[in-house]
Scaffold this active site. Structure first.
Site, mmCIF file in Angstrom:
data_model
loop_
_atom_site.group_PDB
_atom_site.id
_atom_site.type_symbol
_atom_site.label_atom_id
_atom_site.label_comp_id
_atom_site.label_asym_id
_atom_site.label_seq_id
_atom_site.Cartn_x
_atom_site.Cartn_y
_atom_site.Cartn_z
ATOM 1 C CG HIS A 190 58.487 33.057 -14.313
ATOM 2 N ND1 HIS A 190 58.788 32.794 -15.753
ATOM 3 C CD2 HIS A 190 59.605 33.387 -14.035
ATOM 4 C CE1 HIS A 190 60.197 32.644 -15.586
ATOM 5 N NE2 HIS A 190 60.640 33.164 -15.102
ATOM 6 N NE ARG A 191 51.852 27.768 -11.340
ATOM 7 C CZ ARG A 191 51.075 27.255 -10.237
ATOM 8 N NH1 ARG A 191 50.766 26.567 -9.920
ATOM 9 N NH2 ARG A 191 49.829 28.111 -10.894
#
Length: 473
Positions: free
Chosen positions: A444-445
């Site tokens: 999710h970064r």
């Protein structure tokens, strides 16, 4: 009359396996003392944390000694076999005396100079050097004569008393390590104060932490007496009749460390979709009968892999990596497609290089070779490096789906569930259809919910209507 043992006996050391790996287990010896060997002949098979590899000997001669038994884990740079390269020479004097053992490097040292390369033949210059601990004095290339002299001195003279180290100041008491390394040590239960640092300026690295996990207690207990513990082949330890303890090593050890690092580094998000793959299964049957694909592995995984490649082409931002050091997102303009394979040696994830450039027949051939090689335990370390995205087919075990953990350094992994005949609403009526569930985990970064959803939806759309393999390709 004495003879120069330096010229007579050649010692072959455990090769530098590269990629941060510092040890390998001897699986099988193909030669015994007294056997004649030739340059390039395979003498043993070793297992690293990534692959099983056969090692060729770079000398002609007669095997003089095998230094370690099968099942022993050996550090890179340790001598594993010696060869008499002049077997016709007269025997060395004092035949009753045992051959002087080689001076082995400490466990936290990296061999310097020319070292054999694990993959391939010949020798290559070592690209990296690991600094020895303070006070350690190990010759760069000790000869047998020097070794004998050192052994004679150690037997004749009592060891010098070791001075107690000065008390550390409060500022110096805290070990030097970066935050990710400290977290890794905490997750693995390693005390950083007891870890030997090999990084620049005494900084503890991830490799140092992993090495500290496997240091046997017998080494530290015997070090005060100046004794070196003889390596023992690990074996399952029976604890009565109710439980068995199995040493964690090789692929299992590397997988565990990688999964811990991935799970606690990348923020995982997993999304699911259930879809009708009846048309895909029909196409698989038609392709199996296609003469152009005769002899190739044609199965649902082939079309799932192609569907993922199409989805990546439509959403290239998902094919990326997070660079923690430089705080950058690295976009990959190529797809090295990893396929998780369950093998007798554990979980392996070899990848198909530049899979985005392959036609369907080429992809089928690559998948077949990858699976066959993995099952035979012959996957090379190079085949498991540089992956960008991965597919794990848990459906072969009858599982509906899962929440897969990212392969370290990758941004996404697709889990494929079992394909089952289920009731499904098709054209307004409930009919039996071939249904499966896909799960996409992503970092999710660098992959937000919108991008991850688009990729998963595109894969599903292709599998529901395989004609999109043509219109979207």
């Amino acid at each position: 009359m004495t003879h120069d043992t330096t010229l007579r006996y050649r010692e072959f050391k455990m090769p530098d396996v590269g990629e941060g790996l510092t040890e390998a287990e001897i699986l099988k010896w193909f030669v015994q003392p007294g056997d004649t060997v030739t340059d390039g002949q395979v003498v043993c098979e070793v297992e690293t944390a990534k692959a099983a590899v056969e090692l060729p000997i770079p000398y002609d001669g007669v095997v003089h000694e095998l230094r370690f038994p099968e099942g022993t884990t050996v550090d890179v740079g340790q001598v594993i076999i010696s060869v008499d390269v002049t077997p016709d020479a007269a025997p060395v004097e004092s035949a009753t005396a045992p051959t002087a053992p080689a001076v082995e490097p400490e466990a936290d040292e990296k061999p310097q100079g020319r070292q054999p390369v694990l993959v391939g033949y010949g020798v290559a210059e070592s690209s990296t050097k690991r600094r020895p601990r303070k006070g350690a004095q190990v010759p760069e290339q000790p000869t047998a004569a020097i070794q004998s002299e050192l052994n004679g001195r150690s037997a004749a003279a009592s060891p010098e008393p070791v001075a107690a180290p000065p008390a550390a100041s409060p500022a110096a008491a805290r070990p030097l390590a970066k935050p990710p390394v400290r977290k890794l040590a905490k997750d693995l239960g390693v005390d950083l104060a007891a870890v030997v640092a090999t990084g620049p300026d005494g900084v503890i690295t991830r490799d140092d932490v992993h090495a500290a996990v496997t240091v046997p207690e017998s080494v530290s207990s015997n070090s005060e007496e100046g004794k070196k513990t003889e390596p023992q082949a690990p074996a399952p330890v029976q604890m009565g009749a109710r439980e068995t303890r199995v040493p964690v090593k090789g692929v299992r050890k590397a997988t565990a460390a990688a999964m811990v690092g991935s799970a606690f580094t990348a923020p995982h998000v997993t999304e699911f979709i259930t879809l009708d793959v009846t048309r895909t299964m029909k196409l698989v049957g038609e392709l199996k009968a296609d003469p152009d694909l005769a002899g190739l592995r044609v199965n649902p995984l082939l079309l799932i892999a192609k569907a993922l490649l199409v989805a990546i082409k439509r959403n290239p931002e998902v094919n990326a990596a997070w660079d923690e050091v430089n705080q950058e997102i690295v976009q990959k303009h190529y797809v090295n497609l990893g396929i998780a394979a369950a093998t007798p040696r554990g979980l392996l994830v070899p990848n198909i290089k530049d899979a985005h450039e392959l036609t369907l027949p080429q992809l089928a051939r690559s998948l077949g070779e990858l699976v066959t090689t993995a099952r035979e335990g012959k996957t090379s370390p190079a085949a498991m490096q540089g992956g960008t995205v991965t597919i794990t087919n848990v459906g072969v075990f009858g599982v509906d789906t899962g929440t897969p953990i990212l392969n370290p350094g990758e941004s996404a992994i697709l889990a494929v569930g079992a394909i089952k005949l289920q009731p499904w609403v098709h054209k307004g009526k409930v009919k039996p259809r071939q249904v499966t569930t896909l799960a996409l985990s992503f970092d999710h970064r660098l992959v937000d919910g919108e991008l991850g959803s688009k990729v998963l939806a595109d894969v599903a759309a292709v599998l529901e209507n395989p004609r999109r393999l043509i219109t979207w390709a």
